[in-house]
Scaffold this active site. Structure first.
Site, short mmCIF file in Angstrom:
data_model
loop_
_atom_site.label_atom_id
_atom_site.label_comp_id
_atom_site.label_asym_id
_atom_site.label_seq_id
_atom_site.Cartn_x
_atom_site.Cartn_y
_atom_site.Cartn_z
N ALA A 126 193.28 46.20 120.53
CA ALA A 126 195.23 46.32 120.02
C ALA A 126 196.41 47.12 120.53
CB ALA A 126 194.53 47.45 118.54
N LYS A 127 196.98 47.27 120.14
CA LYS A 127 198.42 47.88 120.96
C LYS A 127 199.25 47.85 119.68
CE LYS A 127 198.80 49.85 124.81
NZ LYS A 127 197.59 49.91 125.62
#
Ligand code: GLU
Length: 441
Positions: A126-127
């Site tokens: 994720a980011k």
């Protein structure tokens, strides 16, 4: 792979075409996923896996107001992209930077999936981030922004669901505010375990020894594994760096401690050079007190082109994405490029460098140290343990060594460059888990 397509045409990659992507050679997401899909092709991965990996599972975008110190309200845009969680909870940094945009965050989320898989961490990718220059806000404003953003994310983050960490423009203090905000909303039986909702926290509030330097330390461990085969001795090597933030400065300090010579550095304030070597430690203090490398007395100012042309054994981009591109790749005068940053080389830049015989050590191997020690921090929080720095470093070295071996083996098996090999090794791991679990229902 060289793509022959006009901007705006449907993407020439079959999977991206099926998903309706319009070709844009400058788009970071397309560049990233295209390279991953090239590796998928090499592995002959099933079509449905290529489709799944070509888009993130979830893309969150939120607009939220924050009162500035002068009483005026400003509306901010925040993102969290959750790419894939087949291996475990989503994991990845939160970036505060003026260039934060959806496609870049999507691309960084894919790289997190690949990074965690290559290192065989039980974590997904994720980011996230907020489009803001944190230097333009006061500490109070940053705290309000961080708390409001965290509350806007609500249950989209969680100890067992999605675990943010620091990235560009954020640090241990930002993580402390995020964790505290989350804990105020999640006053459960396991209140103190819920600190594990973010990693990269301050030591006194559930952080891990060795986390601050972890990405730089991982870069150095990866170099120790890969450079001997290229006949480069770290104790005698010369290097230059783009970026002198957390990753760049730690990498420089750890390398010079081993005897390497730091010839040149460039950041957003300028470029400097010293033939006898820049003092990495003093430069780090200068950057902390002035905000950049400009004005450092231990080196002479040089222009950008001279910086790129500086002859070194190792060139290390440790700043933003797409820094080494068609325009400057041919100027580089190095034997190895070590990707301390995420996606610092564009496909056009990469073709030029590989053509010049430069070896590129890929980002998902080189900069996995941050997320690996994040994983150790998460484990320590959940088990109410504190590991000594020596133990953290030793384990990080073990993980990095194993990941480097996977890359080398894949490069031999598929006869390809190290980036493609790293993606092949990461994808093989993911594909095995999909095979075991199947696709619901
Ligand atoms: N932001 C770092 C990265 O890009 C660390 C992520 C983490 O620790 O979760 O790898």
């Amino acid at each position: 792979m060289i793509r022959e397509a006009k901007a705006g045409d449907l993407h020439p990659n079959g999977v991206l075409k099926e998903l309706g992507f319009r070709y844009d050679s400058n788009n970071l997401y397309q560049q990233t996923i295209d390279a991953v899909l090239d590796a998928a092709e090499m592995l002959d991965l099933p079509h449905h896996l290529r489709l799944i990996l070509a888009e993130p599972k979830t893309e969150l975008m939120t607009h939220f107001p924050v009162r500035l110190d002068n009483g005026v309200y400003r509306l901010f845009k925040g993102y969290r992209v959750q790419h894939n969680n087949i291996l475990g909870p989503y994991k990845g940094g939160m970036r505060f930077h003026p260039t934060v945009a959806l496609d870049d965050i999507k691309s960084l989320a894919v790289l997190m999936t690949m990074k965690c898989s290559l290192s065989q961490l039980p974590l997904g990718g994720a980011k996230g981030g907020v489009q803001i220059d944190p230097r333009s806000l006061s500490e109070d404003e940053l705290r309000r922004l961080t708390r409001r953003f965290t509350s806007a994310l609500g249950d989209n983050i969680g100890t067992d669901h999605d675990i943010p960490a620091p990235d560009m423009g954020t640090n241990a203090q930002t993580m402390a505010w995020m964790a505290d905000t989350y804990m105020n909303f999640h006053d459960s039986q396991n209140k103190h375990q819920s600190r594990a909702v973010v990693t990269g926290k301050p030591l006194k509030f559930g952080g891990s020894f060795g986390r601050e330097k972890a990405t730089g330390q991982g870069v150095v461990y990866a170099m120790e594994e890969c450079l001997p085969a290229l006949d480069i001795d770290i104790a005698k090597a010369t290097f230059s760096l783009i970026g002198y933030g957390n990753v760049g400065s730690w990498t420089a300090r750890l390398l010079t401690e081993q005897g390497s010579t730091l010839k040149a550095v460039m950041d957003h304030t300028g470029a400097i050079y010293n033939d006898k070597g820049l003092d990495a430690e003093k430069l780090a203090s200068h950057v902390v007190s002035t905000g950049g490398i400009a004005g450092f007395e231990g080196g002479e100012a040089i222009d950008e082109e001279t910086f790129y042309r500086t002859q070194v054994d190792i060139f290390i981009p440790a700043a933003l994405e797409q820094m080494v591109c068609r325009k400057n790749a041919a100027l580089l005068n190095c034997r190895v490029l070590v990707e301390a940053a995420n996606a610092p080389v564009t496909p056009a830049g990469e073709r030029i460098l590989l053509g010049q015989g430069v070896t590129i050590l890929p980002a998902i191997l080189c900069n996995a140290g941050g997320v690996t020690v994040s994983y150790f921090e998460w484990k320590q929080n959940l088990q109410a343990e504190t590991w000594e720095e020596k133990k953290v470093d030793k384990r990080l070295q073990k993980y990095t060594r194993a990941a480097a071996k996977r890359v080398t083996l894949a490069a031999e098996k598929f006869g390809c460059d190290l980036r493609t090999a790293a993606y092949c090794a990461a994808l093989e791991n993911i594909a095995e888990v999909y095979k075991l679990r199947g696709i619901f229902p």
